[in-house]
Scaffold this active site. Structure first.
Site, short mmCIF file in Angstrom:
data_model
loop_
_atom_site.label_atom_id
_atom_site.label_comp_id
_atom_site.label_asym_id
_atom_site.label_seq_id
_atom_site.Cartn_x
_atom_site.Cartn_y
_atom_site.Cartn_z
N VAL A 15 0.84 -1.21 0.00
CA VAL A 15 0.00 0.00 0.00
C VAL A 15 0.88 1.26 0.00
O VAL A 15 0.60 2.23 -0.73
CB VAL A 15 -0.98 0.00 1.21
CG1 VAL A 15 -1.86 1.25 1.19
CG2 VAL A 15 -1.85 -1.25 1.19
N GLU A 130 -9.63 6.12 6.37
CA GLU A 130 -10.56 5.64 5.33
C GLU A 130 -10.21 4.24 4.81
O GLU A 130 -11.08 3.42 4.54
CB GLU A 130 -10.56 6.63 4.17
CG GLU A 130 -11.58 6.34 3.10
CD GLU A 130 -13.01 6.42 3.63
OE1 GLU A 130 -13.44 7.49 4.01
OE2 GLU A 130 -13.68 5.36 3.66
N GLY A 188 -3.89 -13.11 -4.04
CA GLY A 188 -3.11 -12.15 -3.26
C GLY A 188 -3.89 -11.18 -2.40
O GLY A 188 -3.31 -10.26 -1.85
N ASP A 202 -11.19 -10.54 10.53
CA ASP A 202 -10.98 -9.32 9.75
C ASP A 202 -12.31 -8.55 9.61
O ASP A 202 -12.38 -7.34 9.83
CB ASP A 202 -10.42 -9.72 8.38
CG ASP A 202 -10.26 -8.56 7.43
OD1 ASP A 202 -9.31 -7.80 7.59
OD2 ASP A 202 -11.11 -8.41 6.52
N LYS A 206 -13.57 -4.81 11.14
CA LYS A 206 -14.12 -3.75 10.28
C LYS A 206 -15.52 -3.32 10.74
O LYS A 206 -15.83 -2.13 10.77
CB LYS A 206 -14.14 -4.22 8.83
CG LYS A 206 -12.72 -4.36 8.25
CD LYS A 206 -12.74 -5.09 6.92
CE LYS A 206 -11.36 -5.21 6.31
NZ LYS A 206 -11.34 -6.15 5.17
N1 HSE Z 1 -7.80 -9.69 3.64
C1 HSE Z 1 -8.66 -8.57 3.46
C2 HSE Z 1 -9.80 -9.00 2.55
C3 HSE Z 1 -7.88 -7.42 2.87
O1 HSE Z 1 -9.75 -10.11 2.00
O2 HSE Z 1 -10.75 -8.26 2.41
C4 HSE Z 1 -8.47 -6.08 3.10
O3 HSE Z 1 -8.66 -5.75 4.44
#
Ligand code: HSE
Length: 433
Positions: A15, A130, A188, A202, A206
């Site tokens: 990034v 963001e 990836g 994850d 979020k």
């Molecule tokens: N591993 C995360 C996804 C990447 O697959 O959405 C972005 O946070």
């Protein structure tokens, strides 16, 4: 007034490299929008040897974080190293020194919301983030500012690209979970540790960030019910779609009920006609319902170098504009009341519809035993399906229930699993109501 806004970039990974590219390619546009000149003054990383596929002036590079933290000319620190430590220490230290922050770090923000935003307030600096949720999809700004007039009634999110890609493959190509995961890893966008994706962690981080913005109080991801997709079979996906018209998604849900909020991440069957059912592959979508605006949906790529970099650079532009005008950090970016507590409803108290698959032997009376136990526990059946017949082995019986309390369903399933005609643990999937 400062003529140049100086940036300190920490982390020249995927990034970070994207951010350098956008700042190089779109600089004149960026400076017009910011109303000032914007420059990267230092880039810190522990290793510059690996090829970044980008040329950077060697004078900008350092392996010593102090060169950014101790530089009084650096206005904005961009943290792109990810993970909790040392990112947390670096951000807190930078804020103490009056530097504003741009970060993409969902794990850090969701777990340390309190520390980060209390410190931002105390030090009168701003933290923009963001890229932390849904990458290039501008959902943070939208929820925080664009929808500020609303009481948020619910947020439904497909927030993890890896799992959405896996489920799409399983649905469309009928492949199993393991093979679909391998394909996602090759693409990836999976986390370095794919457990974070497939176990729903994850997505929980979020939705914790989105809920914290929506309710103006920290929702700790550790309190969010979280179930991943590792136990999902291609057969359940097929039955649900072909017989009942549902598409399976890993959905992050937050709902504002009377006194408590419901916040959870788990595989969810979505009616095929719902907009979220058509979100495929690695795409993310966030469906937000507000009392004034009604229904809105945000859609786009949630992972990838340039999508995340797009969000980071947008933050840089708006922060630079505010620094230039001397107003950055005077007003907090997100509303956060440290002493405001929000109660989270326990999972056994939620009410929804369910898909249940029983593995039973095919014998007269089996169905009445199962439905009897469901009925005794206040779980009402809406439809039932059995396709196969086999005398010598177990067959799947699928039921869709009406809305029921999860505690009641769990109790019924514990009793049903004890029956001698039931050959494997009964499975259930929640249905979007
Ligand atoms: N591993 C995360 C996804 C990447 O697959 O959405 C972005 O946070």
């Amino acid at each position: 007034m400062k003529k140049i806004i100086n940036l300190g970039l920490i982390g020249l990974g995927t990034v970070g490299t994207g951010v350098v590219k956008i700042l190089r390619d779109n600089l004149s546009l960026i400076e017009k929008k910011a109303g000032t000149k914007v420059r990267i003054k230092k880039i810190c990383d522990k290793d510059f040897k690996s090829s970044r596929k980008i040329k950077v002036d060697k004078k900008l590079l350092t392996g010593d974080i102090a060169e950014i933290l101790n530089d009084p000319e650096i206005d904005i620190v961009i943290e792109l190293i990810g993970g909790e430590e040392p990112a947390r220490r670096i951000i807190l230290e930078a804020m103490k020194r009056g530097k504003h922050i741009v970060t993409a770090n969902k794990s850090l923000l969701s777990k340390h919301w309190d520390d980060i935003f209390s410190s931002a307030k105390q030090n009168k600096v701003a933290v923009y983030f963001e890229a932390s949720v849904a990458g290039g999809v501008p959902v943070i700004q939208s929820l925080n500012e664009g929808l500020a007039a609303n009481r948020i009634k619910s947020i439904l999110g497909i927030l993890n690209g890896t799992t959405n890609y896996i489920l799409t493959k399983m649905t469309k190509e009928g492949i199993n979970f393991k093979d679909a995961l391998k394909e996602a890893q090759k693409k990836g966008f999976a986390e370095a540790n794919p457990e974070l994706d497939i176990e729903g962690i994850d997505a929980a981080q979020k939705i914790a960030i989105l809920s914290s913005i929506a309710f103006g109080a920290w929702i700790n991801p550790g309190e969010i019910f979280c179930e991943g997709i590792t136990a999902i079979t291609k057969e359940d996906i097929k039955y649900a779609r072909e017989e009942f018209g549902y598409i399976l998604k890993l959905l992050a849900t937050v709902k504002n009920t009377d006194r408590e909020i419901e916040v959870r991440v788990h595989p969810t069957l979505v009616p095929v006609e719902h907009l979220l059912a058509s979100v495929e592959d690695e795409f993310n979508a966030i469906y937000i319902s507000g009392d004034a605006v009604g229904e809105t949906m945000f859609y786009g790529k949630g992972a990838g170098q340039m999508t995340a970099a797009s969000a980071v650079v947008s933050d840089i532009i708006y922060l630079s504009r505010n620094v230039y005008n001397g107003i950055a950090g005077k007003v907090p970016y997100v509303t956060y009341q440290r002493d405001k507590k929000v109660r989270i409803k326990q999972i056994d108290k939620i009410e929804t519809k369910y898909y249940i698959r029983f593995s039973t032997i095919d014998r007269p009376g089996v169905l009445s035993k199962i439905s009897g136990i469901l009925g005794e526990n206040n779980v009402s059946i809406a439809s039932c399906y059995q396709k196969e017949r086999a005398v010598s082995r177990e067959v799947p019986i699928i039921m869709i229930t009406h809305k029921a309390k999860e505690g009641d369903l769990q109790k019924a399933l514990r009793q049903i699993n004890q029956l001698s005609v039931v050959r494997a643990k009964s499975k259930f999937i929640r249905i979007l109501d």
